[in-house]
Structure formats: C-alpha cells, structure tokens
Design an enzyme around this catalytic site. Sequence first.
Site, PDB file in Angstrom:
ATOM      1  N   LYS A 114      40.444  30.565  39.109  1.00 17.25           N
ATOM      2  CA  LYS A 114      39.124  31.146  38.829  1.00 17.25           C
ATOM      3  C   LYS A 114      38.046  30.091  38.659  1.00 17.25           C
ATOM      4  CE  LYS A 114      40.328  35.728  37.421  1.00 17.25           C
ATOM      5  NZ  LYS A 114      40.089  36.881  36.584  1.00 17.25           N
ATOM      6  N   LYS A 198      45.375  37.961  46.762  1.00 17.24           N
ATOM      7  CA  LYS A 198      45.474  39.106  45.855  1.00 17.24           C
ATOM      8  C   LYS A 198      44.288  40.053  46.025  1.00 17.24           C
ATOM      9  CE  LYS A 198      44.438  38.997  41.403  1.00 17.24           C
ATOM     10  NZ  LYS A 198      44.343  39.058  39.950  1.00 17.24           N
ATOM     11  N   LYS A 201      38.818  42.266  42.216  1.00  8.30           N
ATOM     12  CA  LYS A 201      37.487  42.861  41.996  1.00  8.30           C
ATOM     13  C   LYS A 201      36.378  41.968  42.504  1.00  8.30           C
ATOM     14  CE  LYS A 201      38.937  44.506  37.472  1.00  8.30           C
ATOM     15  NZ  LYS A 201      39.133  43.869  36.168  1.00  8.30           N
TER      16      LYS A 201
HETATM   17  N1  AQP Z   1      46.107  42.784  43.114  1.00 11.55           N
HETATM   18  C1  AQP Z   1      46.771  43.189  42.049  1.00 11.55           C
HETATM   19  N2  AQP Z   1      48.027  43.661  42.174  1.00 11.55           N
HETATM   20  C2  AQP Z   1      48.716  44.106  41.081  1.00 11.55           C
HETATM   21  N3  AQP Z   1      48.198  44.106  39.813  1.00 11.55           N
HETATM   22  C3  AQP Z   1      46.941  43.642  39.655  1.00 11.55           C
HETATM   23  N4  AQP Z   1      46.161  43.505  38.571  1.00 11.55           N
HETATM   24  C4  AQP Z   1      44.971  42.983  38.949  1.00 11.55           C
HETATM   25  N5  AQP Z   1      44.949  42.762  40.280  1.00 11.55           N
HETATM   26  C5  AQP Z   1      46.168  43.159  40.747  1.00 11.55           C
HETATM   27  C6  AQP Z   1      46.557  43.897  37.226  1.00 11.55           C
HETATM   28  O1  AQP Z   1      45.569  44.768  36.715  1.00 11.55           O
HETATM   29  C7  AQP Z   1      45.497  44.591  35.297  1.00 11.55           C
HETATM   30  C8  AQP Z   1      44.065  44.473  34.900  1.00 11.55           C
HETATM   31  O2  AQP Z   1      43.506  43.315  35.484  1.00 11.55           O
HETATM   32  P1  AQP Z   1      42.174  42.731  34.879  1.00 11.55           P
HETATM   33  O3  AQP Z   1      41.075  43.628  35.127  1.00 11.55           O
HETATM   34  O4  AQP Z   1      42.354  42.424  33.474  1.00 11.55           O
HETATM   35  O5  AQP Z   1      41.931  41.355  35.560  1.00 11.55           O
HETATM   36  P2  AQP Z   1      42.259  40.634  36.853  1.00 11.55           P
HETATM   37  O6  AQP Z   1      43.730  40.431  37.004  1.00 11.55           O
HETATM   38  O7  AQP Z   1      41.470  39.403  36.778  1.00 11.55           O
HETATM   39  O8  AQP Z   1      41.711  41.597  37.984  1.00 11.55           O
HETATM   40  P3  AQP Z   1      41.149  41.133  39.356  1.00 11.55           P
HETATM   41  O9  AQP Z   1      40.909  42.293  40.174  1.00 11.55           O
HETATM   42  O10 AQP Z   1      42.048  40.096  39.926  1.00 11.55           O
HETATM   43  O11 AQP Z   1      39.769  40.488  38.972  1.00 11.55           O
HETATM   44  P4  AQP Z   1      39.124  39.154  39.470  1.00 11.55           P
HETATM   45  O12 AQP Z   1      38.576  39.427  40.800  1.00 11.55           O
HETATM   46  O13 AQP Z   1      38.079  38.895  38.455  1.00 11.55           O
HETATM   47  O14 AQP Z   1      40.214  38.124  39.487  1.00 11.55           O
HETATM   48  C9  AQP Z   1      46.341  43.377  34.940  1.00 11.55           C
HETATM   49  O15 AQP Z   1      47.571  43.804  34.376  1.00 11.55           O
HETATM   50  C10 AQP Z   1      46.567  42.713  36.260  1.00 11.55           C
HETATM   51  O16 AQP Z   1      47.820  42.056  36.286  1.00 11.55           O
END
Ligand code: AQP
Length: 333
Positions: A114, A198, A201
Amino acid sequence: MNKKIFSGVQPTGNLHLGNYLGAIKNFVELNNQKDNECIFCVVDLHAITVKQDPKELKKNIRETAATFIASGIDPNNSIIFNQSMVSAHSEAAWILSCVSRIGWLNRMTQFKEKAGKDKEKASIGLYSYPVLMAADILLYDATHVPVGNDQKQHLELCRDIAQKFNNDFSSPNFFKVPEPLIQKQFSRIMSLKDGTKKMSKSDPSNLSRINLTDNKDEILNKVKKAKTDPLQMPENIKNLIERPEAENLLSIYSSLKNQNLENSVKEFEGKNFSIFKEKLSDLLIEKIEPISKEIKKLLNDEQYLDAILLEGSNKADKIASKKIIEIKQLVGF
Ligand code: AQP
C-alpha cells in the site's frame, strides 16, 4: 464450543465481490450459527490511514453497515458498530503498540504494497494499522476472526502481540489468542482485468471489480469485458496452471454456487468462454443484485442505519471499556 467472532470492513467505498466472497459471506454463515456471539465492525479508524473525504467517509460508514445488513447479518443477532464510537480501540492500540516490535511490523507485506515506492510519505497510521487491528480483536476476547487471505499475516501478528502482552505482564490467559477463519478455497478473489492482482476497492478501473451496489446491466457488462485467455474452458483442474483469469472466474462461480472448483471445471470442460460467462452473469445477478437493491433501499433510511450503529456501539462499548480498564490495571496505570 460457542465462538466469539470479531471482524471488520473498512468504509473506504466500492465494497466488492472480493470483500463479499472472502469475508462478508462467511460473516453471514457465522451469524446464522446458533451459539456464536458475533461482532462486526465498520473500521473507520483504519480507513483514515489513507486520506479520506469527510463527507464521503460518513456516507461510506453507512454504506458498509447497509452492506452487512443487506448481505444477511441480522443486527438483532450480532453487534454491528463503527470503531470510532468506541474509544477503547484507540487506547488499546497505543498500549499494544508499546508491546509490538518494529521488526514485526517491518515484515508486513500489506504496508509495503500500500505504501508503494514512496514509503516515507505513507502515514504512521498505515504502518501501525495491524496493531490497531490487534486491539480491535483482543478487546472482545474474540476466539475466531473470519478474514480474506490477505489478512492472514495481520492475524498472525495479532496472535504474537497477544502472547507477548500476556507474557510481559505475567497474565498467561489474559488475552485470548484468536484463530483466523480463512476459507480453504476462494479466499482471494482477483481483479476481472488481471488475474494476478487482488480485486480491490482502490483499483482505478471500475471494470476490475463487481461492486456490491452494481445493478444487473453493470454486472453483465463487467463479466462480458472480464479478461480471459484465447483457450477453451479447461478440461481438468491441472489445465488451470498459468491461466489466472480462467481460474479466478471459475473460483467466483464455484464460491457463489457453493461447489468445489473440480465440479465447476467439469460443468464447463472444453466449452467456449462465452457460454461460461453467460452462466456466471446469471449466477452473479441472482446472488448480488438482491444485495445491491437492499443496500440502496437501506441507504434511503439514514436514521435507521444510524440507530443500528449507535445501538451496536453502546453494546460494544460495554464490553470494550471493561477490558481496557483491566488492560490499564495490568500495565500499572
Ligand atoms: N480480493 C479479495 N478477495 C478475498 N477477500 C478480500 N478482502 C478484501 N479484498 C479481498 C477481505 O475483505 C475484508 C474487508 O477488507 P477491508 O475493507 O478491510 O480492506 P482491504 O483488504 O484493504 O480491501 P481492499 O478492497 O483490498 O481495499 P484496498 O483497495 O484499499 O486495498 C477483509 O477480511 C479482507 O481480507
């Protein structure tokens, strides 16, 4: 044994199919099991580790709560609340950051991903994010934490922090050492545009993910444009090696259908991708469109959502403030 479940989702907008299949779908199943005590948190303190627009953040907090409810979490059975309403999270995070070692945090791959190349400009909060996550979990004596695969390392760190605190303050069972609940299959959903990345968001391309607020036409369009490869659908699971897009789309299909990957491969073996994509769109529309409609309906009732979050925060605060008093006593305050 009755399980104490804790997990969180960041209100950073664009909640997507990866969040649903990797985490929220699992939350719903745990919420429906009779003896579980579940706490699901909108982790807004985590969200501000990267810059947020205050108005958007407020909207996203409600949207995350709406997503929990629309996906099937019953606020009468589980506590749904937002982290910033319970001050013990920030207090515990500070105390635990004094127990955590810099060497441990330096190993966290999510920070490296990140922060990117410009690490010096990343916030301190982004770096110490996993310590706050440990505080979230440990305050509630959670026994099990359902997360996607990307959070596995943070969970391991949480276990180390709990054990070190128990050791340092000679209180062997003070913090429960939580177990991660990571699905064996389909715990990492990949981007629709690049099967090696992955689904996320923050991906600038909206076509890379199915948002949980997408309607039927948006789902159809995204599946149609999803990247595939020039080959036919695989004939057996071994044919998926080095075909990340095919594997990802088949994983999404399998997870939504609650069937294993082998059976999905069998269902479409040797067929054209277009036939598979049609079935995948149908399934996504069947499973995701009702959630999307319900989220939109709930978002029209801000008062209801705010009341759920307030009630949940009051319940969470009762548990967390008791624990933080005990933490402070052990520390010597
Ligand atoms: N691609 C994914 N596949 C499976 N699980 C996922 N999670 C996130 N992306 C995937 C799971 O969703 C839960 C909540 O995630 P979060 O909102 O706390 O944060 P994150 O993992 O940072 O989500 P993003 O979409 O990946 O955001 P950005 O773009 O900011 O990096 C968690 O249990 C996570 O494992």
